[in-house]
Design a protein around this motif. Structure first.
Motif, mmCIF file in Angstrom:
data_model
loop_
_atom_site.group_PDB
_atom_site.id
_atom_site.type_symbol
_atom_site.label_atom_id
_atom_site.label_comp_id
_atom_site.label_asym_id
_atom_site.label_seq_id
_atom_site.Cartn_x
_atom_site.Cartn_y
_atom_site.Cartn_z
ATOM 1 N N UNK A 5 0.866 -1.175 0.000
ATOM 2 C CA UNK A 5 0.000 0.000 0.000
ATOM 3 C C UNK A 5 0.903 1.226 0.000
ATOM 4 N N UNK A 6 0.872 1.968 -1.091
ATOM 5 C CA UNK A 6 1.795 3.082 -1.240
ATOM 6 C C UNK A 6 1.206 4.098 -2.209
ATOM 7 N N UNK A 7 1.506 5.364 -1.974
ATOM 8 C CA UNK A 7 1.057 6.400 -2.898
ATOM 9 C C UNK A 7 1.867 6.329 -4.181
ATOM 10 N N UNK A 8 1.324 6.890 -5.246
ATOM 11 C CA UNK A 8 2.060 6.900 -6.510
ATOM 12 C C UNK A 8 3.385 7.624 -6.357
ATOM 13 N N UNK A 9 3.381 8.719 -5.591
ATOM 14 C CA UNK A 9 4.608 9.481 -5.398
ATOM 15 C C UNK A 9 5.676 8.648 -4.706
ATOM 16 N N UNK A 10 5.309 7.936 -3.632
ATOM 17 C CA UNK A 10 6.285 7.115 -2.917
ATOM 18 C C UNK A 10 6.717 5.904 -3.737
ATOM 19 N N UNK A 11 5.794 5.337 -4.506
ATOM 20 C CA UNK A 11 6.163 4.207 -5.359
ATOM 21 C C UNK A 11 7.232 4.628 -6.368
ATOM 22 N N UNK A 12 7.032 5.793 -6.990
ATOM 23 C CA UNK A 12 7.992 6.282 -7.976
ATOM 24 C C UNK A 12 9.287 6.749 -7.321
ATOM 25 N N UNK A 13 9.213 7.178 -6.082
ATOM 26 C CA UNK A 13 10.393 7.691 -5.375
ATOM 27 C C UNK A 13 11.212 6.573 -4.740
ATOM 28 N N UNK A 14 10.529 5.531 -4.217
ATOM 29 C CA UNK A 14 11.234 4.488 -3.446
ATOM 30 C C UNK A 14 11.507 3.242 -4.271
ATOM 31 N N UNK A 15 10.490 2.704 -4.928
ATOM 32 C CA UNK A 15 10.603 1.376 -5.528
ATOM 33 C C UNK A 15 10.941 1.360 -7.011
ATOM 34 N N UNK A 16 10.614 2.416 -7.744
ATOM 35 C CA UNK A 16 10.815 2.398 -9.191
ATOM 36 C C UNK A 16 12.229 2.790 -9.647
ATOM 37 N N UNK A 17 12.941 3.690 -8.954
ATOM 38 C CA UNK A 17 14.247 4.157 -9.466
ATOM 39 C C UNK A 17 15.248 3.071 -9.848
ATOM 40 N N UNK A 18 15.372 1.959 -9.084
ATOM 41 C CA UNK A 18 16.331 0.937 -9.531
ATOM 42 C C UNK A 18 16.032 0.405 -10.937
ATOM 43 N N UNK A 19 14.764 0.418 -11.337
ATOM 44 C CA UNK A 19 14.418 -0.041 -12.684
ATOM 45 C C UNK A 19 14.850 0.975 -13.735
ATOM 46 N N UNK A 20 14.856 2.275 -13.376
ATOM 47 C CA UNK A 20 15.386 3.259 -14.315
ATOM 48 C C UNK A 20 16.844 2.919 -14.649
ATOM 49 N N UNK A 21 17.620 2.663 -13.587
ATOM 50 C CA UNK A 21 19.041 2.369 -13.790
ATOM 51 C C UNK A 21 19.229 1.064 -14.547
#
Length: 584
Positions: free
Chosen positions: A365-381
């Motif tokens: 359970x997470x906001x879109x902002x926190x999901x993009x800030x915490x969990x998504x960045x490693x996938x960018x790299x």
């Protein structure tokens, strides 16, 4: 002449349209086809390996021009005139092969000339059927005998209104298809996009669906691999050729089925890649780039930590596993450097480390902002570094199962981030879309494929999956475009890995396994990853470092003399093992 396909196509269209407007259609088509065949025959004799791609591109452009002209009705009058002068169309078109050849002997002579020059070539049956099916309103059944070119052409029926235009294009296809073994997808000098489209066009629906299936090696046999066109095998935790299997055991198995220190992590990846590839396996389910937010999660040991930036830095292992990407590499396109590298897999997409109370496979359970800030960045790299595949998480995100989350898999990962590799499910992951698992399997297949999963890990239940997916495709519930997209992504990775040029394991890499250099990297990793929680009872009275000439030291506890426990999970088996018997 062939350097700019788009320019050539445009110029050819203009030339063809101008020709059609000036004179008789059949004469113009005859001249165009004759010039094409003469040029192609000459080029094939001079440079047989190189010029087939040029030959095919030239013909494709010609076919596009003819189709364009037909759609614009430029040649309608000439076409109708020729049709009327052909006599009783119904009788002509329903005759057998000999009468058709007699009616069009000028074209068959050209084909026979090519056949005489290319007797040692094979014909691509799948490509022929695909191309013939595109000729609307024409029904043709072809029979082929390998390894020679076309032996027999049986025309069952061609509708009475079929034009000379259709006949000429049809026979031109046969002539081009007679140039056989130099198929584009087998030529490593060709761009991957061209090879991919060439192979995709040759594949049946059954072959495409087979590419989307990954099964457990225990369930596989050579006959099963051939019959169902299985695209991938995996070895699950603890799945080995035999107890205490050697490197050669792994190689033989593969060949049978085939007829916080970024630099250190990168070196670990490189060592891992060479040892994995030495066993004949070209694909590793690593790295896990979960950001573990709750230590109660039992799989925290698979993560690099709780800090997003730390996990991002650890994606450097991808360059070790796959190799350094070229400077001119396109963003999102997978890259594997050579025979001592493997395709990597970033997992588990996304937010698997953020589940409520750390419960495995639970809901994050997470906001879109926190999901993009915490969990998504490693996938960018990971995508920037050319990762080949991404594995989807068992978990849910705000109540929606990730294996059915098209907004994130297709909408965000593929479309917004531009990921061009393939997305793979986790072990029986699509079963868990429903509760209880597997309670509505057809729906699970539909939901997962439409969400954007390209390869499905169905270790043992592959027949049900293949049957359900085939039914969904033939019922047009899942569009063929989605299947082609999935198979294109899978083939892109396979071409990048060089599997079409080097399908078998390389015995020259055997000595890489357990080499002294790799052991030194392992020792360095252990030294740098140990965490000292407490050094003595008092801060001012540390125990470490120990004196070099100290007394005996007692090492106690269940892990003291147990290498299996010391190595942890994903060692030999999924959750590790106990004892010292399975290490060297």
């Amino acid at each position: 002449m062939f350097s700019d396909a788009a320019y050539f196509e445009k110029a050819l269209k203009e030339e063809m349209l101008e020709d059609f407007s000036k004179g008789d259609l059949v004469c113009q088509l005859t001249d165009q086809c004759k010039r094409l065949k003469t040029d192609l025959s000459k080029r094939h004799k001079q440079k047989p390996d190189k010029d087939f791609a040029h030959l095919k591109q030239h013909y494709i452009n010609l076919e596009l021009a003819l189709q364009h002209a037909k759609e614009k009705n430029v040649c309608e009058n000439s076409w109708e005139k020729q049709r009327q002068t052909s006599g009783n169309n119904d009788k002509v078109w329903k005759n057998q092969n000999d009468s058709l050849i007699a009616e069009l002997n000028w074209k068959m002579l050209e084909i026979n000339d090519l056949k005489a020059q290319l007797q040692d070539k094979t014909i691509a049956n799948a490509e022929m059927r695909e191309r013939l099916n595109k000729l609307k309103g024409k029904y043709v059944d072809t029979k082929f005998e390998k390894p020679s070119v076309v032996r027999q052409l049986t025309v069952h029926m061609i509708r009475s209104k079929m034009s000379y235009l259709g006949i000429i294009v049809l026979l031109s296809i046969l002539a081009v298809a007679a140039v056989a073994d130099d198929v584009i997808y087998k030529d490593p000098k060709q761009p991957i996009a061209a090879r991919l489209q060439d192979l995709l066009g040759r594949m049946t629906v059954e072959e495409k669906i087979g590419q989307m299936v990954q099964i457990e090696r225990i369930a596989a046999t050579p006959d099963i691999m051939r019959h169902y066109y299985i695209g991938s095998l995996l070895s699950g935790g603890g799945s080995v050729p035999n107890p205490k299997a050697t490197v050669v055991d792994w190689i033989n198995m593969v060949n049978e089925f085939q007829n916080g220190d970024p630099d250190l992590v990168k070196r670990i990846g490189s060592a891992t890649a060479s040892e994995v590839r030495a066993t004949g396996i070209p694909y590793a389910f690593a790295p896990c780039i979960a950001v573990c937010r709750d230590p109660r999660w039992g799989r925290c040991y698979e993560s690099y930590g709780e800090d997003t930036k730390l996990v991002q830095s650890m994606t450097e292992i991808i360059l070790g596993l796959q190799g350094e990407i070229p400077k001119d590499s396109r963003l999102g396109v997978p890259y594997v450097a050579g025979k001592d590298k493997v395709a990597a897999c970033a997992k588990h997409f996304v937010a698997d480390g953020g589940t409520t109370h750390g419960i495995d496979e639970n809901n994050t359970v997470v906001s879109e902002q926190d999901m993009l800030k915490i969990h998504m960045p490693p996938y960018y790299d990971a995508i920037i570094k050319g990762v080949s595949t991404v594995m989807v998480s068992y978990s849910s995100l705000n109540g929606k199962r990730m294996h059915a989350n098209g907004d994130l898999i297709t909408g965000y990962l593929k479309d917004k981030l531009g990921f061009k590799g393939f997305v793979i499910s986790d072990w029986e992951g699509i079963d868990r879309i429903t509760s209880p698992p597997h309670s509505n399997y057809t729906y699970s297949v539909q939901a997962s494929i439409l969400a954007g999963i390209d390869m499905v890990m169905v270790p043992n239940n592959y027949i049900e999956f293949i049957n359900d997916l085939t039914l969904l495709v033939k019922s047009k519930i899942i569009p063929m475009e989605r299947i082609d997209d999935a198979v294109s992504r899978i083939l892109r990775v396979k071409f990048t890995m060089g599997l079409f040029e080097n399908p078998l394991a390389d015995f020259s890499l055997v000595n890489e396994v357990g080499s002294q250099a790799h052991r030194e990297i392992a020792r360095e990793a252990v030294r740098k990853s140990l965490v000292l929680l407490k050094n003595g009872k008092q801060v001012n009275d540390p125990i470490l470092p120990l004196p070099k000439m100290g007394s005996k030291i007692l090492v106690a506890g269940s892990h003291a003399d147990n290498l299996g426990y010391q190595c942890g999970g994903w060692t030999i088996g999924w959750q590790g093992f106990s004892g010292n018997g399975n290490t060297t």
